[in-house]
Write a protein that holds these residues in place. Structure first.
Motif, short mmCIF file in Angstrom:
data_model
loop_
_atom_site.label_atom_id
_atom_site.label_comp_id
_atom_site.label_asym_id
_atom_site.label_seq_id
_atom_site.Cartn_x
_atom_site.Cartn_y
_atom_site.Cartn_z
N PHE A 42 3.61 11.29 -12.81
CA PHE A 42 2.34 11.84 -12.33
C PHE A 42 1.62 10.85 -11.40
CE2 PHE A 42 -2.31 12.10 -13.01
CZ PHE A 42 -2.54 13.34 -12.40
N ALA A 43 1.61 9.58 -11.76
CA ALA A 43 0.91 8.58 -10.95
C ALA A 43 1.51 8.49 -9.55
CB ALA A 43 0.96 7.21 -11.64
N VAL A 44 2.82 8.54 -9.45
CA VAL A 44 3.50 8.43 -8.15
C VAL A 44 3.31 9.71 -7.35
CG1 VAL A 44 5.70 8.01 -7.01
CG2 VAL A 44 5.16 6.81 -9.14
N GLN A 45 3.38 10.86 -8.01
CA GLN A 45 3.15 12.12 -7.31
C GLN A 45 1.74 12.16 -6.72
OE1 GLN A 45 4.13 15.18 -10.18
NE2 GLN A 45 6.20 15.38 -9.36
N GLY A 46 0.77 11.64 -7.48
CA GLY A 46 -0.59 11.58 -6.96
C GLY A 46 -0.69 10.70 -5.73
N GLY A 103 -6.99 4.72 -1.49
CA GLY A 103 -6.87 5.87 -2.37
C GLY A 103 -5.62 5.82 -3.22
N ARG A 104 -4.51 5.39 -2.62
CA ARG A 104 -3.26 5.34 -3.38
C ARG A 104 -3.33 4.32 -4.52
NH1 ARG A 104 1.48 5.46 1.16
NH2 ARG A 104 0.67 3.38 1.61
N ILE A 105 -3.88 3.14 -4.20
CA ILE A 105 -3.97 2.10 -5.23
C ILE A 105 -4.92 2.53 -6.33
CG2 ILE A 105 -4.56 -0.31 -5.67
CD1 ILE A 105 -4.00 -0.83 -2.69
N GLY A 106 -6.09 3.08 -5.92
CA GLY A 106 -7.08 3.50 -6.91
C GLY A 106 -6.55 4.58 -7.83
N PHE A 107 -5.89 5.58 -7.24
CA PHE A 107 -5.36 6.66 -8.07
C PHE A 107 -4.26 6.15 -9.00
CE2 PHE A 107 -2.39 10.03 -9.08
CZ PHE A 107 -3.23 11.05 -9.51
N PHE A 108 -3.41 5.27 -8.51
CA PHE A 108 -2.33 4.75 -9.34
C PHE A 108 -2.88 3.98 -10.53
CE2 PHE A 108 0.82 1.56 -10.52
CZ PHE A 108 1.95 2.34 -10.67
N LEU A 109 -3.88 3.14 -10.29
CA LEU A 109 -4.47 2.38 -11.39
C LEU A 109 -5.17 3.30 -12.37
CD1 LEU A 109 -5.92 -0.68 -9.44
CD2 LEU A 109 -3.90 -0.64 -10.92
N LEU A 110 -5.83 4.35 -11.85
CA LEU A 110 -6.52 5.28 -12.73
C LEU A 110 -5.52 6.09 -13.56
CD1 LEU A 110 -9.26 6.55 -13.55
CD2 LEU A 110 -8.91 8.20 -11.69
N ALA A 111 -4.44 6.56 -12.91
CA ALA A 111 -3.47 7.40 -13.60
C ALA A 111 -2.69 6.62 -14.65
CB ALA A 111 -2.51 8.02 -12.59
N THR A 112 -2.48 5.33 -14.39
CA THR A 112 -1.75 4.50 -15.35
C THR A 112 -2.70 3.76 -16.29
OG1 THR A 112 -1.68 2.65 -13.79
CG2 THR A 112 0.19 4.17 -13.78
N ARG A 120 -2.25 -7.45 -5.48
CA ARG A 120 -1.87 -8.05 -4.20
C ARG A 120 -2.11 -7.07 -3.06
NH1 ARG A 120 3.01 -9.21 -6.97
NH2 ARG A 120 3.01 -11.25 -7.97
N VAL A 121 -1.63 -5.85 -3.24
CA VAL A 121 -1.80 -4.84 -2.19
C VAL A 121 -3.28 -4.59 -1.94
CG1 VAL A 121 -1.30 -2.49 -1.50
CG2 VAL A 121 0.42 -3.79 -2.76
N LEU A 122 -4.06 -4.53 -3.00
CA LEU A 122 -5.49 -4.31 -2.87
C LEU A 122 -6.16 -5.45 -2.11
CD1 LEU A 122 -7.78 -2.37 -3.66
CD2 LEU A 122 -8.10 -3.73 -5.74
N PHE A 123 -5.74 -6.67 -2.37
CA PHE A 123 -6.30 -7.84 -1.67
C PHE A 123 -6.02 -7.75 -0.17
CE2 PHE A 123 -5.59 -12.05 0.17
CZ PHE A 123 -6.80 -12.68 -0.12
N TRP A 124 -4.79 -7.45 0.20
CA TRP A 124 -4.44 -7.38 1.62
C TRP A 124 -5.10 -6.18 2.30
CZ3 TRP A 124 -1.16 -10.26 4.95
CH2 TRP A 124 -0.68 -11.46 4.39
N THR A 125 -5.22 -5.09 1.59
CA THR A 125 -5.88 -3.92 2.16
C THR A 125 -7.34 -4.23 2.44
OG1 THR A 125 -4.39 -2.43 0.97
CG2 THR A 125 -6.43 -1.48 1.81
N ALA A 126 -8.01 -4.90 1.50
CA ALA A 126 -9.40 -5.28 1.71
C ALA A 126 -9.53 -6.28 2.86
CB ALA A 126 -9.97 -5.88 0.42
N LEU A 127 -8.52 -7.15 2.99
CA LEU A 127 -8.54 -8.15 4.05
C LEU A 127 -8.50 -7.50 5.43
CD1 LEU A 127 -8.35 -11.28 4.57
CD2 LEU A 127 -5.87 -10.96 4.67
N THR A 128 -7.63 -6.54 5.61
CA THR A 128 -7.49 -5.91 6.92
C THR A 128 -8.48 -4.78 7.14
OG1 THR A 128 -5.79 -4.37 6.09
CG2 THR A 128 -5.04 -6.47 7.05
N ALA A 129 -9.15 -4.33 6.09
CA ALA A 129 -10.14 -3.27 6.25
C ALA A 129 -11.28 -3.70 7.16
CB ALA A 129 -10.69 -2.84 4.89
N VAL A 130 -11.58 -4.99 7.18
CA VAL A 130 -12.69 -5.49 8.01
C VAL A 130 -12.42 -5.26 9.50
CG1 VAL A 130 -14.05 -7.51 8.64
CG2 VAL A 130 -13.37 -7.15 6.26
N PRO A 131 -11.30 -5.77 10.06
CA PRO A 131 -11.06 -5.49 11.48
C PRO A 131 -10.83 -4.01 11.77
CG PRO A 131 -9.17 -6.62 10.50
CD PRO A 131 -10.28 -6.69 9.52
#
Length: 405
Positions: free
Chosen positions: A85-89, A126-135, A149-160
């Motif tokens: 379910f988490a991956v399908q989401g 959205g993918r990271i948040g849903f995965f953490l919520l579903a699991t 790790r993925v969340l850290f890099w996503t937040a890093l590049t979200a600024v530019p």
């Protein structure tokens, strides 16, 4: 691959290697997305030629963001259980947000820039948040810090990404988004190295190499389908007559599509699943194949743009820059295909290298010829590469993969 994984989200040995229907549904969105890339490229080549380089560069940035969404999704469904379910989401969120990305893409450096970047970041967060919520925040066996790790890099590049989306000046947006997409690719390639968390070691958890190979094959077929779609629409739409010249251009487009298919699948494209399974480091080979496929798919999209121009102006005045699409598209495909050949067989594909050289060598002599003649020359060179493959295979046992990785 473990028989019974510690975490049910991880792939089990009994998991199907075939793509799920939900993944194929995602591919339908990317068929549309590739047509938006082609639309933007055609506009790049038919507007003020003095700004072609900057316009094409902007399209490249948007295309790279699009490919990263698809490639990272393919990686997720190859390392995690796609029926969970988490991956399908995760895939469903990717489908919805990718559609918005595709709709905004033609005006990504215009009025829809903020829509594009918000949808792109919605995929990532959205993918990271849903995965953490579903699991329920349950860690992944073998790589418990991966989501962080993925969340850290996503937040890093979200600024530019966001600052570029808010910037009204396209040059600043181009610089910021180029940096952002470059960092996104760097993180994906290196395993998102993060302070105090280290980086993901590809290959330390279950990995479905056959599934990933099939996904690459399917996306390349999507690109070929997009080539047929855009050339067919160009030929039948716009009120153009079914003249011999236009019909000949369409025939060359179809011939080129068949040749690109043949060149890809002989023989490396056909045995890619076996190559990944037999590789010393299957995950590394699977990851590196993402980049050679990126080059080949970019070449196919550019080839489609060249044929759109050829069908529209078969005997019209040639714009020198159009040679970038008509000759450069197939050359880019062959260059990526040569690299792919090395990944699978550990050797250089000289017919493909020769094809690239010939396409480059003929460019200076093509400026005074009609587009139809240039397209015919390109198809002839691709035919030569395909024929050389056919002659090489006669009387020999099928070559077996020998990946150097």
């Amino acid at each position: 691959m473990a028989e019974t994984p510690v975490d049910p989200v991880l792939r089990a040995e009994s998991s199907s290697q075939r793509a799920t229907f939900l993944e194929l549904f995602l591919d339908l969105v990317f068929v549309f997305a590739l047509t938006r890339v082609s639309q933007r490229l055609v506009e790049d080549f038919t507007t003020d030629q003095r700004i072609l380089l900057s316009e094409a560069g902007q399209t490249l940035v948007l295309f790279l963001a699009l490919w990263l969404i698809w490639a990272s999704t393919a990686w997720v469904t190859s390392t995690l259980e796609p029926e969970a379910f988490a991956v399908q989401g995760v895939v469903v969120i990717t489908v919805v947000c990718s559609m918005v990305v595709a709709v905004a893409l033609p005006e990504g450096f215009g009025d829809r820039g903020l829509i594009f970047v918000v949808a792109y970041l919605a995929v990532q967060f959205g993918r990271i948040g849903f995965f953490l919520l579903a699991t329920r925040g349950r860690i992944i066996a073998g790589d418990p810090a991966a989501p962080k790790r993925v969340l850290f890099w996503t937040a890093l590049t979200a600024v530019p990404w966001l600052v570029g989306g808010l910037a009204g000046e396209s040059v600043l947006r181009g610089v910021l988004w180029s940096v952002a997409v470059g960092v996104d690719y760097l993180g994906f390639t290196l395993g998102w190295p993060t302070p105090r968390l280290g980086r993901s070691q590809y290959g330390t958890q279950p990995f479905a190499g056959e599934h990933l190979a099939e996904r690459y094959q399917q996306f390349l077929l999507i690109a070929l389908g997009e080539l047929i779609l855009v050339t067919g629409i160009t030929f039948s739409g716009g009120g153009g007559a079914f003249t011999p010249a236009r019909t000949g251009a369409l025939g060359l487009a179809l011939l080129t599509t068949v040749l690109l298919w043949r060149i890809y699948f002989y023989r490396a494209g056909h045995v890619l699943p076996t190559a990944i399974i037999q590789a010393r480091d299957p995950a590394r080979l699977g990851l590196s194949a993402a980049y050679t496929h990126l080059i080949m798919i970019a070449g196919i999209v550019l080839t489609g743009v060249g044929y759109e121009l050829t069908i529209t102006h078969p005997f019209g005045h040639i714009v020198p820059a159009w040679l970038i699409a008509i000759l450069g598209g197939p050359a880019l495909f062959l260059a990526g295909r040569a690299g792919f050949e090395f990944q699978v067989f550990g050797r250089i594909s000289w017919p493909r290298v020769a094809g690239v050289v010939l396409l480059g060598a003929t460019a200076p002599t093509m400026g005074r010829l009609p587009l139809l003649a240039v397209a015919g020359t390109t198809a002839g060179i691709l035919l030569g590469v395909a024929v050389s493959d056919l002659r090489r295979s006669r009387g020999r046992a099928p070559e077996q993969p020998a990946p150097p990785i």
